[in-house]
Design a protein around this motif. Structure first.
Motif, PDB file in Angstrom:
ATOM      1  N   ALA A 221       0.806  -1.255  -0.173  1.00 49.51           N
ATOM      2  CA  ALA A 221       0.088   0.064   0.019  1.00 49.51           C
ATOM      3  C   ALA A 221       0.967   1.051  -0.046  1.00 49.51           C
ATOM      4  O   ALA A 221       0.261   2.386  -0.130  1.00 49.51           O
ATOM      5  CB  ALA A 221      -0.941   0.146   1.269  1.00 49.51           C
ATOM      6  N   ALA A 222       2.284   1.226   0.010  1.00 55.17           N
ATOM      7  CA  ALA A 222       3.009   2.364   0.080  1.00 55.17           C
ATOM      8  C   ALA A 222       2.835   3.185  -1.342  1.00 55.17           C
ATOM      9  O   ALA A 222       2.502   2.658  -2.356  1.00 55.17           O
ATOM     10  CB  ALA A 222       4.431   2.063   0.058  1.00 55.17           C
ATOM     11  N   ASP A 223       2.827   4.620  -1.154  1.00 57.22           N
ATOM     12  CA  ASP A 223       2.821   5.371  -2.187  1.00 57.22           C
ATOM     13  C   ASP A 223       3.710   4.759  -3.350  1.00 57.22           C
ATOM     14  O   ASP A 223       4.623   4.701  -3.262  1.00 57.22           O
ATOM     15  CB  ASP A 223       3.076   6.769  -1.904  1.00 57.22           C
ATOM     16  CG  ASP A 223       2.959   7.877  -2.865  1.00 57.22           C
ATOM     17  OD1 ASP A 223       3.556   7.639  -4.044  1.00 57.22           O
ATOM     18  OD2 ASP A 223       2.304   8.824  -2.819  1.00 57.22           O
ATOM     19  N   ARG A 224       2.814   4.826  -4.787  1.00 56.16           N
ATOM     20  CA  ARG A 224       3.553   4.390  -5.729  1.00 56.16           C
ATOM     21  C   ARG A 224       4.599   4.980  -6.347  1.00 56.16           C
ATOM     22  O   ARG A 224       5.487   4.612  -6.782  1.00 56.16           O
ATOM     23  CB  ARG A 224       2.545   3.983  -6.953  1.00 56.16           C
ATOM     24  CG  ARG A 224       1.540   3.010  -6.519  1.00 56.16           C
ATOM     25  CD  ARG A 224       0.637   2.708  -8.060  1.00 56.16           C
ATOM     26  NE  ARG A 224       1.511   2.121  -8.982  1.00 56.16           N
ATOM     27  CZ  ARG A 224       0.891   1.982 -10.173  1.00 56.16           C
ATOM     28  NH1 ARG A 224      -0.428   2.211 -10.579  1.00 56.16           N
ATOM     29  NH2 ARG A 224       2.022   1.584 -11.238  1.00 56.16           N
ATOM     30  N   LEU A 225       4.724   6.392  -6.073  1.00 55.55           N
ATOM     31  CA  LEU A 225       5.622   7.463  -6.515  1.00 55.55           C
ATOM     32  C   LEU A 225       6.935   7.114  -5.642  1.00 55.55           C
ATOM     33  O   LEU A 225       8.014   7.370  -5.988  1.00 55.55           O
ATOM     34  CB  LEU A 225       5.376   8.719  -6.543  1.00 55.55           C
ATOM     35  CG  LEU A 225       6.155   9.731  -6.755  1.00 55.55           C
ATOM     36  CD1 LEU A 225       6.779   9.593  -8.350  1.00 55.55           C
ATOM     37  CD2 LEU A 225       5.691  11.143  -6.726  1.00 55.55           C
ATOM     38  N   LEU A 226       6.748   6.802  -4.280  1.00 52.97           N
ATOM     39  CA  LEU A 226       7.789   6.968  -3.233  1.00 52.97           C
ATOM     40  C   LEU A 226       8.050   5.406  -2.817  1.00 52.97           C
ATOM     41  O   LEU A 226       8.766   5.319  -2.074  1.00 52.97           O
ATOM     42  CB  LEU A 226       7.256   7.600  -2.151  1.00 52.97           C
ATOM     43  CG  LEU A 226       6.978   9.168  -2.302  1.00 52.97           C
ATOM     44  CD1 LEU A 226       6.615   9.935  -0.957  1.00 52.97           C
ATOM     45  CD2 LEU A 226       8.250   9.867  -2.777  1.00 52.97           C
ATOM     46  N   ALA A 227       7.438   4.570  -3.346  1.00 49.93           N
ATOM     47  CA  ALA A 227       7.706   2.904  -2.731  1.00 49.93           C
ATOM     48  C   ALA A 227       9.270   2.638  -3.085  1.00 49.93           C
ATOM     49  O   ALA A 227       9.824   2.171  -2.150  1.00 49.93           O
ATOM     50  CB  ALA A 227       6.825   1.998  -3.756  1.00 49.93           C
ATOM     51  N   GLY A 228       9.854   3.082  -4.161  1.00 54.99           N
ATOM     52  CA  GLY A 228      11.296   2.711  -4.556  1.00 54.99           C
ATOM     53  C   GLY A 228      11.940   3.623  -3.385  1.00 54.99           C
ATOM     54  O   GLY A 228      13.109   2.823  -2.789  1.00 54.99           O
ATOM     55  N   ARG A 229      11.690   4.789  -3.082  1.00 52.43           N
ATOM     56  CA  ARG A 229      12.603   5.231  -2.188  1.00 52.43           C
ATOM     57  C   ARG A 229      12.418   4.944  -0.818  1.00 52.43           C
ATOM     58  O   ARG A 229      13.351   4.682   0.192  1.00 52.43           O
ATOM     59  CB  ARG A 229      12.130   6.836  -2.215  1.00 52.43           C
ATOM     60  CG  ARG A 229      12.854   7.893  -1.248  1.00 52.43           C
ATOM     61  CD  ARG A 229      14.362   8.067  -1.872  1.00 52.43           C
ATOM     62  NE  ARG A 229      14.366   8.673  -2.858  1.00 52.43           N
ATOM     63  CZ  ARG A 229      15.205   9.506  -3.312  1.00 52.43           C
ATOM     64  NH1 ARG A 229      16.623   9.119  -2.986  1.00 52.43           N
ATOM     65  NH2 ARG A 229      15.381  10.072  -4.622  1.00 52.43           N
ATOM     66  N   ILE A 230      11.138   4.343  -0.361  1.00 53.78           N
ATOM     67  CA  ILE A 230      10.942   3.956   0.746  1.00 53.78           C
ATOM     68  C   ILE A 230      11.693   2.536   1.258  1.00 53.78           C
ATOM     69  O   ILE A 230      12.243   2.223   2.065  1.00 53.78           O
ATOM     70  CB  ILE A 230       9.433   3.604   1.154  1.00 53.78           C
ATOM     71  CG1 ILE A 230       8.851   4.959   1.137  1.00 53.78           C
ATOM     72  CG2 ILE A 230       9.134   2.781   2.656  1.00 53.78           C
ATOM     73  CD1 ILE A 230       7.226   4.851   1.155  1.00 53.78           C
ATOM     74  N   LEU A 231      11.551   1.577   0.035  1.00 54.42           N
ATOM     75  CA  LEU A 231      12.241   0.419   0.143  1.00 54.42           C
ATOM     76  C   LEU A 231      14.024   0.870   0.281  1.00 54.42           C
ATOM     77  O   LEU A 231      14.613  -0.123   0.957  1.00 54.42           O
ATOM     78  CB  LEU A 231      12.173  -0.313  -1.327  1.00 54.42           C
ATOM     79  CG  LEU A 231      12.582  -1.837  -1.534  1.00 54.42           C
ATOM     80  CD1 LEU A 231      11.858  -2.639  -0.325  1.00 54.42           C
ATOM     81  CD2 LEU A 231      12.169  -2.112  -2.746  1.00 54.42           C
ATOM     82  N   PHE A 232      14.258   1.587  -0.468  1.00 55.52           N
ATOM     83  CA  PHE A 232      15.795   1.886  -0.417  1.00 55.52           C
ATOM     84  C   PHE A 232      16.221   2.247   1.085  1.00 55.52           C
ATOM     85  O   PHE A 232      17.170   2.008   1.559  1.00 55.52           O
ATOM     86  CB  PHE A 232      16.241   2.952  -1.312  1.00 55.52           C
ATOM     87  CG  PHE A 232      17.426   3.570  -1.223  1.00 55.52           C
ATOM     88  CD1 PHE A 232      18.510   3.031  -1.702  1.00 55.52           C
ATOM     89  CD2 PHE A 232      18.004   4.636  -0.417  1.00 55.52           C
ATOM     90  CE1 PHE A 232      19.843   3.361  -1.830  1.00 55.52           C
ATOM     91  CE2 PHE A 232      19.024   5.299  -0.311  1.00 55.52           C
ATOM     92  CZ  PHE A 232      20.131   4.543  -0.688  1.00 55.52           C
TER      93      PHE A 232
END
Length: 212
Positions: free
Chosen positions: A143-154
């Protein structure tokens, strides 16, 4: 008229909301003279000569000093170990991080939580070339924001590494950490289970912690 909170104020509130019991967090916008907050032992332990790096290190340690003072531990240096990790006083766990503009810290007494990791990133999409290195088929961003999902994962994998390394002394790549953001957990290739919590206000911050 009520003014909106400052970036520091907003992030302070957001981090406090995700921190588990007993974990204190704080942040600071990095200032031009923040290297002056390094205690002598800390300054000697940080080999970086770049002014920006020393300012960021000073800002992060300024936060940590204040958090430690809040639990009755004053005038204690947090030097950098050869591994690059901060060295905490006996009975204390913690973690430091910064991006170009903001420094963050988390500290706690050793207890139900035995290791901590924190990371901070701008709330911006992660470049595709970096995302391709960070993300694996085992990761779940849900459910993470799709735009920010990669940044959150990093950010999550950086924080997990900081929490796991003191316990396992194992060098981990991004491919060695599987993250499930919805479940709030990660697992390393060594089998280490790490809990996660994150916020996006106004920066991405992830807290990683290992319990007994």
């Amino acid at each position: 008229m009520t003014l909106p909170p400052s970036p520091e104020g907003a992030l302070t509130e957001a981090m406090a909301a995700i921190a588990p019991p007993g974990v204190r967090t704080g942040c600071r916008l990095i200032g031009d003279a923040d290297e002056a907050h390094l205690l002598p032992e800390e300054a000697r332990s940080i080999s970086a000569r770049q002014p920006a790096m020393r300012r960021a290190s000073g800002a992060a340690r300024w936060i940590a000093h204040r958090l430690l003072a809040d639990i009755g531990i004053g005038n204690v240096a947090i030097p950098r170990a050869p591994s690059g990790a901060p060295t905490w006083p006996d009975g204390i766990i913690g973690s430091l991080a910064h991006d170009d503009d903001m420094a963050v810290a988390a500290v706690a007494r050793v207890g139900r939580i035995v290791s901590l990791g924190i990371d901070v990133e701008p709330a911006q999409a992660l470049p595709d070339d970096i995302s391709a290195i960070v993300a694996t088929g085992a990761d779940r961003t849900g459910a993470a924001d799709r735009l920010l999902a990669g940044r959150i994962l990093f950010c999550a994998k950086e924080a997990v590494y900081k929490a796991a390394y003191p316990l396992d002394r194992e060098i981990l790549g991004y491919e060695d950490i599987a993250v499930d953001l919805d479940a709030g957990r990660a697992t390393t290739k060594t089998g280490r289970k790490v809990r996660l919590a994150y916020c996006v206000a106004p920066r991405v911050v992830v807290l990683a912690f290992v319990g007994e």
